[in-house]
Design a protein around this motif. Structure first.
Motif: not given
Ligand code: GRF
Length: 223
Positions: A15-17, A178
């Motif tokens: 998703r790229g959050s 994160e």
């Molecule tokens: C995050 O939880 C990261 O820690 C893991 O994958 C997920 C990626 O989330 N490696 P997003 O695509 O950045 O929303």
């Protein structure tokens, strides 16, 4: 002449959050970087749509079009190099990387992983922390090496596990941490306060003996 911003490419499968968090930090003037490419192994990754909306060049490569993993990875890393990227960020890039293909990037590539490494490399980290009755959980940013989720850990964000937490709740509480951890680490990296060294990372010229910790104010410090 002002320093030009560091050139960064990001790899994501989902998703790229975390990309959104990096873009927001850059918008706030907290992260002097230029995103030169967002690449994915999934043409439908949300991260690619976010990048397009932010006018960042994108690349989707289909692993099924390559004879094997190494061929895919060599092509991917060649294209990342051609983008002019100096630094690579893996944020939810759900592939194991070939050691030879990634070797030119050692020290210039980081990954965010949702566990307190060295605990729970690989998948299902939230479930595994709950099953182990851990009192706390967290996320780590580490330098990428050929060992899956095994490179030197740079920084961590920690959160207590509460009674009744399930996998989803834990993941949802961890994600905002994160989103602070990754921009903070990338900022240290591109400013070269944090540096790869063959005997372990260095922070402000000193060996980093344990991971930096994300504080409530979003800063990273040695605890
Ligand atoms: C995050 O939880 C990261 O820690 C893991 O994958 C997920 C990626 O989330 N490696 P997003 O695509 O950045 O929303």
């Amino acid at each position: 002449m002002p320093d030009s911003p560091a050139k960064v490419a990001l790899l994501a499968s989902g998703r790229g959050s975390n990309l959104a968090a990096l873009l927001a930090a850059r918008e706030r003037g907290e992260l002097p970087v230029e995103f030169v490419l967002v690449a994915s192994d999934k043409a439908n990754a949300g991260a690619l749509r976010l990048a397009e909306a932010a006018n960042i060049p994108t690349l989707a490569l289909d692993p099924r079009s390559y004879p094997d993993r190494r061929a895919f990875d060599l092509d991917l890393f060649a294209r990342l190099a051609a983008s002019g990227a100096e630094w690579l960020v893996l944020a939810g890039f759900m592939r194991i990387l070939d050691g030879e293909a990634l070797s030119p990037w050692i020290g210039r590539m980081i990954n965010i992983h949702p566990s307190l490494l060295p605990k729970y490399r690989g998948l299902h980290t939230h479930r595994r922390a709950l099953e182990a009755n851990d009192p706390e959980h967290g996320a780590s940013v580490h330098f990428v090496t050929a060992e899956l989720d095994g490179g030197p850990v740079i920084a961590q964000a920690r959160l207590p596990i509460e009674a009744g937490d399930d996998e989803l709740q834990l993941a949802q509480r961890l994600l905002p941490l994160e989103h602070r951890l990754l921009p903070a680490v990338l900022g240290l990296l591109v400013s070269q306060r944090l540096q790869w060294h063959e005997h372990g990372p260095r922070f402000d010229g000193q060996p980093l003996l344990r991971p930096l910790t994300l504080g409530d104010d979003g800063s990273l410090s040695v605890k």
